[in-house]
Design a protein around this motif. Structure first.
Motif, PDB file in Angstrom:
ATOM      1  N   GLN A   1       0.816  -1.208   0.000  1.00  9.81           N
ATOM      2  CA  GLN A   1       0.000   0.000   0.000  1.00  9.81           C
ATOM      3  C   GLN A   1       0.855   1.267   0.000  1.00  9.81           C
ATOM      4  OE1 GLN A   1      -3.369   0.011  -0.231  1.00  9.81           O
ATOM      5  NE2 GLN A   1      -3.263  -2.220  -0.447  1.00  9.81           N
ATOM      6  N   LEU A   2       2.072   1.177   0.530  1.00  5.69           N
ATOM      7  CA  LEU A   2       2.905   2.366   0.704  1.00  5.69           C
ATOM      8  C   LEU A   2       3.847   2.633  -0.460  1.00  5.69           C
ATOM      9  CD1 LEU A   2       3.872   1.960   4.479  1.00  5.69           C
ATOM     10  CD2 LEU A   2       2.061   3.363   3.489  1.00  5.69           C
ATOM     11  N   LYS A   3       3.978   1.702  -1.381  1.00  6.72           N
ATOM     12  CA  LYS A   3       4.929   1.920  -2.466  1.00  6.72           C
ATOM     13  C   LYS A   3       4.348   2.875  -3.505  1.00  6.72           C
ATOM     14  CE  LYS A   3       3.815  -1.877  -5.646  1.00  6.72           C
ATOM     15  NZ  LYS A   3       4.284  -3.129  -6.241  1.00  6.72           N
ATOM     16  N   PRO A   4       5.191   3.525  -4.292  1.00  9.26           N
ATOM     17  CA  PRO A   4       4.711   4.501  -5.279  1.00  9.26           C
ATOM     18  C   PRO A   4       3.806   3.845  -6.323  1.00  9.26           C
ATOM     19  CG  PRO A   4       7.081   4.688  -4.967  1.00  9.26           C
ATOM     20  CD  PRO A   4       6.651   3.451  -4.255  1.00  9.26           C
ATOM     21  N   ASN A   5       2.760   4.564  -6.723  1.00 10.53           N
ATOM     22  CA  ASN A   5       1.844   4.098  -7.753  1.00 10.53           C
ATOM     23  C   ASN A   5       1.486   5.300  -8.620  1.00 10.53           C
ATOM     24  OD1 ASN A   5      -0.629   3.433  -9.186  1.00 10.53           O
ATOM     25  ND2 ASN A   5      -0.768   1.638  -7.851  1.00 10.53           N
TER      26      ASN A   5
ATOM     27  N   MET B   1       7.950  10.484  -0.398  1.00 12.23           N
ATOM     28  CA  MET B   1       8.400   9.102  -0.487  1.00 12.23           C
ATOM     29  C   MET B   1       8.566   8.529   0.917  1.00 12.23           C
ATOM     30  SD  MET B   1       8.484   8.423  -3.640  1.00 12.23           S
ATOM     31  CE  MET B   1       9.365   6.877  -3.600  1.00 12.23           C
ATOM     32  N   PRO B   2       7.955   7.379   1.211  1.00 10.20           N
ATOM     33  CA  PRO B   2       8.107   6.788   2.543  1.00 10.20           C
ATOM     34  C   PRO B   2       9.496   6.194   2.728  1.00 10.20           C
ATOM     35  CG  PRO B   2       6.870   5.313   1.113  1.00 10.20           C
ATOM     36  CD  PRO B   2       7.081   6.578   0.332  1.00 10.20           C
ATOM     37  N   ARG B   3       9.942   6.121   3.958  1.00  8.14           N
ATOM     38  CA  ARG B   3      11.238   5.515   4.244  1.00  8.14           C
ATOM     39  C   ARG B   3      11.206   4.029   3.952  1.00  8.14           C
ATOM     40  NH1 ARG B   3      13.758   3.160   8.793  1.00  8.14           N
ATOM     41  NH2 ARG B   3      16.024   3.520   8.840  1.00  8.14           N
ATOM     42  N   LYS B   4      10.062   3.396   4.218  1.00  4.32           N
ATOM     43  CA  LYS B   4       9.870   1.967   3.955  1.00  4.32           C
ATOM     44  C   LYS B   4       8.568   1.760   3.198  1.00  4.32           C
ATOM     45  CE  LYS B   4      13.259   0.001   6.499  1.00  4.32           C
ATOM     46  NZ  LYS B   4      14.225  -0.996   6.002  1.00  4.32           N
ATOM     47  N   TYR B   5       8.586   0.819   2.231  1.00  4.35           N
ATOM     48  CA  TYR B   5       7.355   0.431   1.550  1.00  4.35           C
ATOM     49  C   TYR B   5       6.584  -0.611   2.355  1.00  4.35           C
ATOM     50  CZ  TYR B   5       9.694   2.377  -2.593  1.00  4.35           C
ATOM     51  OH  TYR B   5      10.343   3.189  -3.489  1.00  4.35           O
ATOM     52  N   LYS B   6       7.290  -1.378   3.166  1.00  2.00           N
ATOM     53  CA  LYS B   6       6.699  -2.512   3.885  1.00  2.00           C
ATOM     54  C   LYS B   6       5.646  -2.042   4.875  1.00  2.00           C
ATOM     55  CE  LYS B   6       8.013  -6.558   6.633  1.00  2.00           C
ATOM     56  NZ  LYS B   6       7.285  -7.504   5.782  1.00  2.00           N
ATOM     57  N   GLY B   7       4.496  -2.754   4.871  1.00  2.00           N
ATOM     58  CA  GLY B   7       3.413  -2.437   5.786  1.00  2.00           C
ATOM     59  C   GLY B   7       2.738  -3.700   6.290  1.00  2.00           C
ATOM     60  N   SER B   8       1.802  -3.531   7.212  1.00  2.00           N
ATOM     61  CA  SER B   8       1.144  -4.684   7.845  1.00  2.00           C
ATOM     62  C   SER B   8       0.133  -5.373   6.931  1.00  2.00           C
ATOM     63  CB  SER B   8       0.450  -4.235   9.137  1.00  2.00           C
ATOM     64  OG  SER B   8      -0.499  -3.207   8.854  1.00  2.00           O
TER      65      SER B   8
ATOM     66  N   TYR C   1      11.924  -2.568   1.280  1.00  2.76           N
ATOM     67  CA  TYR C   1      11.071  -3.759   1.323  1.00  2.76           C
ATOM     68  C   TYR C   1      11.192  -4.533   2.633  1.00  2.76           C
ATOM     69  CZ  TYR C   1       9.863  -3.670  -3.674  1.00  2.76           C
ATOM     70  OH  TYR C   1       9.361  -3.343  -4.912  1.00  2.76           O
ATOM     71  N   ALA C   2      12.164  -4.200   3.452  1.00  3.10           N
ATOM     72  CA  ALA C   2      12.475  -5.030   4.615  1.00  3.10           C
ATOM     73  C   ALA C   2      12.396  -4.252   5.913  1.00  3.10           C
ATOM     74  CB  ALA C   2      13.872  -5.623   4.458  1.00  3.10           C
ATOM     75  N   ASP C   3      12.170  -4.994   7.003  1.00  9.56           N
ATOM     76  CA  ASP C   3      12.207  -4.390   8.334  1.00  9.56           C
ATOM     77  C   ASP C   3      13.638  -4.079   8.752  1.00  9.56           C
ATOM     78  OD1 ASP C   3       9.431  -4.459   8.771  1.00  9.56           O
ATOM     79  OD2 ASP C   3       9.520  -6.564   9.350  1.00  9.56           O
ATOM     80  N   SER C   4      14.592  -4.861   8.209  1.00 12.65           N
ATOM     81  CA  SER C   4      15.990  -4.709   8.585  1.00 12.65           C
ATOM     82  C   SER C   4      16.534  -3.360   8.139  1.00 12.65           C
ATOM     83  CB  SER C   4      16.822  -5.832   7.968  1.00 12.65           C
ATOM     84  OG  SER C   4      18.199  -5.588   8.149  1.00 12.65           O
ATOM     85  N   ASP C   5      17.493  -2.824   8.917  1.00 13.31           N
ATOM     86  CA  ASP C   5      18.175  -1.582   8.569  1.00 13.31           C
ATOM     87  C   ASP C   5      19.645  -1.845   8.267  1.00 13.31           C
ATOM     88  OD1 ASP C   5      15.960   0.006   8.726  1.00 13.31           O
ATOM     89  OD2 ASP C   5      16.329   0.659  10.782  1.00 13.31           O
ATOM     90  N   ASP C   6      19.984  -3.091   7.913  1.00 12.76           N
ATOM     91  CA  ASP C   6      21.367  -3.460   7.656  1.00 12.76           C
ATOM     92  C   ASP C   6      21.571  -3.639   6.157  1.00 12.76           C
ATOM     93  OD1 ASP C   6      23.935  -4.290   7.720  1.00 12.76           O
ATOM     94  OD2 ASP C   6      23.634  -5.979   9.081  1.00 12.76           O
ATOM     95  N   PRO C   7      22.100  -2.624   5.456  1.00 10.82           N
ATOM     96  CA  PRO C   7      22.197  -2.706   3.999  1.00 10.82           C
ATOM     97  C   PRO C   7      23.145  -3.777   3.496  1.00 10.82           C
ATOM     98  CG  PRO C   7      23.307  -0.742   4.818  1.00 10.82           C
ATOM     99  CD  PRO C   7      22.564  -1.336   5.972  1.00 10.82           C
ATOM    100  N   ILE C   8      24.134  -4.185   4.296  1.00 11.36           N
ATOM    101  CA  ILE C   8      25.061  -5.206   3.791  1.00 11.36           C
ATOM    102  C   ILE C   8      24.358  -6.551   3.636  1.00 11.36           C
ATOM    103  CG2 ILE C   8      26.003  -6.048   5.995  1.00 11.36           C
ATOM    104  CD1 ILE C   8      28.798  -5.883   4.524  1.00 11.36           C
ATOM    105  N   VAL C   9      23.358  -6.808   4.473  1.00 10.11           N
ATOM    106  CA  VAL C   9      22.572  -8.036   4.323  1.00 10.11           C
ATOM    107  C   VAL C   9      21.820  -8.019   2.997  1.00 10.11           C
ATOM    108  CG1 VAL C   9      20.654  -9.372   5.278  1.00 10.11           C
ATOM    109  CG2 VAL C   9      22.363  -8.363   6.809  1.00 10.11           C
TER     110      VAL C   9
END
Length: 446
Positions: free
Chosen positions: A94-98, A114-121, A347-355
């Motif tokens: 729902q949060l990603k650009p359309n 632009m949201p910081r994260k696209y991921k939502g519940s 797309y992810a909850d994680s904040d670790d870009p190397i992953v």
């Protein structure tokens, strides 16, 4: 390169063999621009090319199970008996650009925030192939990392509601990799830099001058100069040319259309002078970035030589694509200016870009979210972001901080993953040892 003391003599710049890998580089050059095509062909080619690899991994992993689940060629042909399918992931967010939604709902022409994260519940995850799309359910959905455009194999069975209950996920895995010849010379380096943002802030001018003096061997003690003489090449990974902030009076004056009086050539001229000085001492490869004056969609094309009236006279300056492939002393490098990992981050909850950078290697694709949320060219017959072979060094520019890790594959593949910080914010340079692939960070702080 001369030292600062006449008594010490002259230091010679170390040299490394260089190969621009034309077979890979040619796939990233857009020879005929046409934006009248559909992006469906890109997804079709991606699935077609990655399906054999992920299917081989799935068969190896699942067909030896006690109930011997079978492969179902079409995702719409699954049944209540456990099986596995191969397809492309699609995440409805729902949060990603359309674009269509923005056009119908927005009453003004201002760009949406632009949201910081696209991921939502309320996100819904599906898998699709040529036959259609089926929604995914199951507890594993909360444990895995789902990005639109990744090609995967899923083990599970169809539910009474017509969804596919996922029990396990399988990825294509790390692509084959040519071995690195044994190299006993551990004294040669490649310097990786990103985010120079030349001209954006006068406060960084001194750092840029110190950077230039370090790379050309004019800074510091004899030991430091010897160290800089071992740098065989410099790769600048995007966001090199900054934009000066408008003064308050200019911000109040609004005009429609392009206003040529607001154009400021100073940052570009300053970067040109910096390159001229660098290229006189060491080969330099310049990648485009999100903020540079070039096409915004991936793959970004080389910055035009006419932008650099002084530096282009040096044969040691190369303007290259983003992403960028090359080989130095038989070590294969693949790098981006950071847009691909920055988009996966949303797309992810994680904040670790190397992953997230590591996941690209297991997906065998460095920009899976293109074209859904990451702009790219509408290729028809190929997907240049697929990894048919793994690099030895995979670097990501314009990141928050320096990090490195090593990914290993089942056939002995080893990939060094490197996050290169934005220089204008951190003052950091990353040196890659061509003999050991070990990376070190040098910080210039004023």
């Amino acid at each position: 390169m001369s030292s600062s003391s006449v008594d010490i003599g002259t230091l010679e710049r170390a040299e490394a063999t260089f190969d621009d890998l034309p077979d890979l580089a040619d796939n990233l050059i857009i020879k005929s621009r046409s934006f009248h095509r559909q992006y469906a062909s890109l997804y079709f080619v991606r699935l077609l090319k990655l399906r054999p690899a992920v299917l081989a991994q799935a068969k190896l992993r699942w067909e030896s199970l006690p109930d011997k689940p079978k492969y179902v060629p079409k995702v719409l042909d699954t049944g209540i008996k456990r099986c596995y399918v191969v397809g492309t992931i699609y995440v409805e967010m729902q949060l990603k650009p359309n674009v269509l939604k923005d056009l119908t709902e927005e009453t003004s022409i201002s760009a949406p925030t632009m949201p910081r994260k696209y991921k939502g519940s309320e996100d819904k995850i599906s898998i699709e192939d040529e036959s259609g799309r089926i929604e995914l359910v199951g507890a594993i959905l909360e444990k895995e990392f789902w990005v639109t455009g990744t090609v995967v194999a899923l083990l599970g069975k169809e539910t009474a509601a017509g969804s596919f209950e996922v029990q396990e996920v399988c990825y294509p895995g790390v692509a084959p990799q040519p071995p690195i010849p044994q190299n006993n010379d551990n004294s040669k380096y490649v310097a990786l830099i990103s985010g120079l943002n030349v001209g954006a802030d006068p406060a960084t001018d001194l750092k840029l001058q110190l950077l230039t003096e370090y790379l050309t061997g004019e800074l510091g003690t004899m030991d430091i100069q010897k160290s800089s003489s071992r740098i065989t090449r410099v790769v600048i990974a995007g966001n090199s040319i900054g934009t000066r902030q408008l003064i308050e009076e200019d911000q109040k004056t609004k005009k429609y259309g392009y206003d040529s009086t607001r154009y400021d050539a100073a940052p570009l001229n300053q970067f040109d002078e910096l390159l001229e000085e660098l290229c006189a001492s060491v080969p330099v490869d310049i990648m485009a970035g999100e903020k540079d004056p070039v096409n915004c969609q991936l793959p970004q094309q080389p910055l035009h030589p006419s932008l650099f009236t002084k530096a282009k006279e040096n044969a040691t300056m190369r303007s290259v694509t983003n992403p960028y492939w090359c080989k130095m002393d038989d070590v294969t490098f693949l790098g981006t200016s950071g847009q691909n990992v920055d988009d996966i981050f949303k797309y992810a909850d994680s904040d670790d870009p190397i992953v997230m950078a590591e996941r690209c290697l297991f997906w065998r694709h460095i920009a899976p979210s293109a074209p859904d949320t990451l702009w790219c060219y509408p290729f028809q017959d190929n997907d240049p972001f697929i990894l048919d072979n793994s690099p030895h060094v995979y670097f990501i520019g314009n990141q928050r901080q320096f990090e490195q890790s090593t990914i290993e594959g089942p056939e002995g593949q080893k990939v060094r993953v490197v996050l290169v910080p934005a220089f204008s914010e951190t003052g950091s340079i990353v040196l890659v040892n061509l003999g050991t692939l070990e990376c070190s960070e040098i910080c210039i702080d004023v």
